[in-house]
Design an enzyme around this catalytic site. Structure first.
Site, PDB file in Angstrom:
ATOM      1  N   ARG A 116      80.235   4.038  41.003  1.00 32.29           N
ATOM      2  CA  ARG A 116      79.033   3.226  41.282  1.00 32.29           C
ATOM      3  C   ARG A 116      78.674   2.544  39.972  1.00 32.29           C
ATOM      4  O   ARG A 116      78.262   3.188  39.011  1.00 32.29           O
ATOM      5  CB  ARG A 116      77.895   4.113  41.782  1.00 32.29           C
ATOM      6  CG  ARG A 116      76.602   3.353  42.126  1.00 32.29           C
ATOM      7  CD  ARG A 116      75.557   4.320  42.641  1.00 32.29           C
ATOM      8  NE  ARG A 116      74.259   3.698  42.778  1.00 32.29           N
ATOM      9  CZ  ARG A 116      73.791   3.134  43.889  1.00 32.29           C
ATOM     10  NH1 ARG A 116      74.554   3.104  44.962  1.00 32.29           N
ATOM     11  NH2 ARG A 116      72.587   2.601  43.928  1.00 32.29           N
ATOM     12  N   HIS A 143      78.919  -3.539  48.639  1.00 32.05           N
ATOM     13  CA  HIS A 143      78.477  -2.161  48.893  1.00 32.05           C
ATOM     14  C   HIS A 143      79.117  -1.708  50.213  1.00 32.05           C
ATOM     15  O   HIS A 143      78.440  -1.495  51.217  1.00 32.05           O
ATOM     16  CB  HIS A 143      76.956  -2.121  48.990  1.00 32.05           C
ATOM     17  CG  HIS A 143      76.364  -0.760  48.810  1.00 32.05           C
ATOM     18  ND1 HIS A 143      77.121   0.389  48.701  1.00 32.05           N
ATOM     19  CD2 HIS A 143      75.056  -0.353  48.737  1.00 32.05           C
ATOM     20  CE1 HIS A 143      76.318   1.422  48.553  1.00 32.05           C
ATOM     21  NE2 HIS A 143      75.075   1.007  48.574  1.00 32.05           N
ATOM     22  N   GLN A 146      77.934   1.595  52.244  1.00 31.28           N
ATOM     23  CA  GLN A 146      76.686   1.428  52.980  1.00 31.28           C
ATOM     24  C   GLN A 146      76.918   0.616  54.246  1.00 31.28           C
ATOM     25  O   GLN A 146      76.418   0.956  55.317  1.00 31.28           O
ATOM     26  CB  GLN A 146      75.648   0.726  52.102  1.00 31.28           C
ATOM     27  CG  GLN A 146      74.315   0.462  52.800  1.00 31.28           C
ATOM     28  CD  GLN A 146      73.532   1.712  53.091  1.00 31.28           C
ATOM     29  OE1 GLN A 146      73.217   2.478  52.189  1.00 31.28           O
ATOM     30  NE2 GLN A 146      73.203   1.940  54.368  1.00 31.28           N
ATOM     31  N   ASP A 238      66.600  -6.046  52.504  1.00 29.70           N
ATOM     32  CA  ASP A 238      66.808  -5.244  51.295  1.00 29.70           C
ATOM     33  C   ASP A 238      65.736  -5.651  50.287  1.00 29.70           C
ATOM     34  O   ASP A 238      65.018  -6.637  50.486  1.00 29.70           O
ATOM     35  CB  ASP A 238      68.214  -5.501  50.733  1.00 29.70           C
ATOM     36  CG  ASP A 238      68.650  -4.471  49.688  1.00 29.70           C
ATOM     37  OD1 ASP A 238      67.882  -3.515  49.428  1.00 29.70           O
ATOM     38  OD2 ASP A 238      69.746  -4.622  49.130  1.00 29.70           O
ATOM     39  N   CYS A 278      68.730  -0.602  53.681  1.00 31.53           N
ATOM     40  CA  CYS A 278      69.618   0.356  53.016  1.00 31.53           C
ATOM     41  C   CYS A 278      68.877   1.326  52.109  1.00 31.53           C
ATOM     42  O   CYS A 278      69.466   2.315  51.651  1.00 31.53           O
ATOM     43  CB  CYS A 278      70.705  -0.385  52.233  1.00 31.53           C
ATOM     44  SG  CYS A 278      70.083  -1.594  51.051  1.00 31.53           S
ATOM     45  N   ARG A 306      75.399   7.688  55.846  1.00 30.30           N
ATOM     46  CA  ARG A 306      76.160   7.575  54.601  1.00 30.30           C
ATOM     47  C   ARG A 306      77.039   8.807  54.428  1.00 30.30           C
ATOM     48  O   ARG A 306      78.196   8.709  54.002  1.00 30.30           O
ATOM     49  CB  ARG A 306      75.212   7.435  53.396  1.00 30.30           C
ATOM     50  CG  ARG A 306      74.508   6.107  53.268  1.00 30.30           C
ATOM     51  CD  ARG A 306      75.459   4.987  52.879  1.00 30.30           C
ATOM     52  NE  ARG A 306      76.135   5.232  51.615  1.00 30.30           N
ATOM     53  CZ  ARG A 306      75.611   4.993  50.415  1.00 30.30           C
ATOM     54  NH1 ARG A 306      74.382   4.517  50.294  1.00 30.30           N
ATOM     55  NH2 ARG A 306      76.316   5.217  49.312  1.00 30.30           N
TER      56      ARG A 306
END
Length: 318
Positions: A116, A143, A146, A238, A278, A306
């Site tokens: 990450r 991402h 996700q 988001d 998310c 997730r």
């Protein structure tokens, strides 16, 4: 799900990197979704399934996280393996060792690496240097973990994905890039509304349009949130200032002031729309409290998935 299932479907993902959804076919993405649903069922029913017993995942974190760290660590444990947390300060990268040398060294110890990070090129360089599978836990470009969990969540709620419309309202960031690519791969119609100057990356738009042309999907990039949300099955948003853009928070609040997902905007969507985010969320900014905490919201189903989606990725490629 066993190794024989991969053989039965004609798919074998063992040894593959998971850097972006563009690297996977529509059938492979659907396979991972189906596997995630199956692993979720096993976990809920208390069925022990440990195909990764004796395997170790290294988790490199240059960006902090709640969901990514906990879900990967717990997921690896449930699959019978071990997850090792590695911050930048734990590695010689912080003192100037190259990504290549780090990748080569860790490949001698580990069975896979999740990273990450900020720059997507770091993920690419790690994959080039490693001889073990690399999982993109987040980069500035995409991402994919996700997005896979998101499409699993929609699939569970709607029963299918093809032909559904997903409307994304807000910043054209890494999240929307993966949603565009994944949605077009899976035959969904994706509509994105962002203020001028804050839209998705042009190369990601073009890549998604090429995919859409092959799958029959539609990709719409607009500036009007109402146009994007019209007849949407799913509304997604988001934060306005992603990690690394905090210094732009004040100007972004002004630029995005008409892009809040609220009770007025959702009237343009289908009556049974789903709301997704998310997380973490800033209530009162990109979404009103009534929407994110309302009956259409499935944000915590996303968060839970997730765990299951990433278990599917690890079980398939490790």
């Amino acid at each position: 799900m066993t190794n024989s299932t991969q053989k039965d479907t004609g798919l074998n993902l063992r040894g593959r990197d998971f850097i972006g959804l563009a690297d996977y076919s529509s059938e492979e993405i659907q396979y991972l979704i189906d596997l995630a649903v199956e692993l979720k069922r096993k976990q809920k029913e208390g069925e022990v399934y440990q195909p990764l017993k004796g395997k170790t995942l290294g988790m490199i974190f240059e960006k902090s996280s709640t969901r990514t760290r906990v879900s990967f660590e717990v997921g690896m444990f449930q699959l019978g393996g071990h997850a090792l947390f590695l911050s930048r300060n734990d590695l010689q990268i912080g003192r100037g060792e190259t990504i290549w040398d780090t990748a080569q060294t860790l490949s001698r110890y580990l069975d896979g690496i999740m990273i990450r990070t900020f720059a997507h090129r770091t993920v690419i360089e790690l994959a080039r240097g490693a001889t073990i599978p690399i999982i993109n836990g987040l980069s500035d470009l995409s991402h994919p973990c996700q997005a896979l969990a998101d499409y699993q969540t929609i699939y569970e709620r709607k029963g299918s994905l093809k032909g559904l419309k997903l409307a994304y309202i807000g910043d054209g960031n890494n999240m929307v890039h993966s949603l565009m690519v994944g949605g077009c791969k899976l035959g969904m119609n994706v509509s994105v509304a962002s203020p001028e100057g804050y839209g998705p990356d042009r190369e990601m738009i073009e890549a998604s349009r090429e995919i859409a042309a092959q799958t029959g999907s539609q990709l719409q990039i607009v500036t009007d949130p109402k146009e994007a949300v019209a007849d949407a099955d799913v509304i997604y948003t988001d934060v306005w200032a992603s990690m690394g853009f905090e210094e732009e928070q004040a100007e972004r609040v002004v630029a995005f002031r008409n892009y809040q997902v609220n009770e007025e905007l959702v009237k343009y969507a289908k009556p049974d729309y789903l709301f997704m985010h998310c997380l973490p969320a800033h209530r009162g900014e990109e979404v009103s409290e009534g929407i994110i905490d309302g009956s259409h919201s499935i944000v915590f189903d996303q968060a839970e998935n997730r765990l299951h989606a990433q278990k599917a990725i690890m079980a398939a490629i490790l």
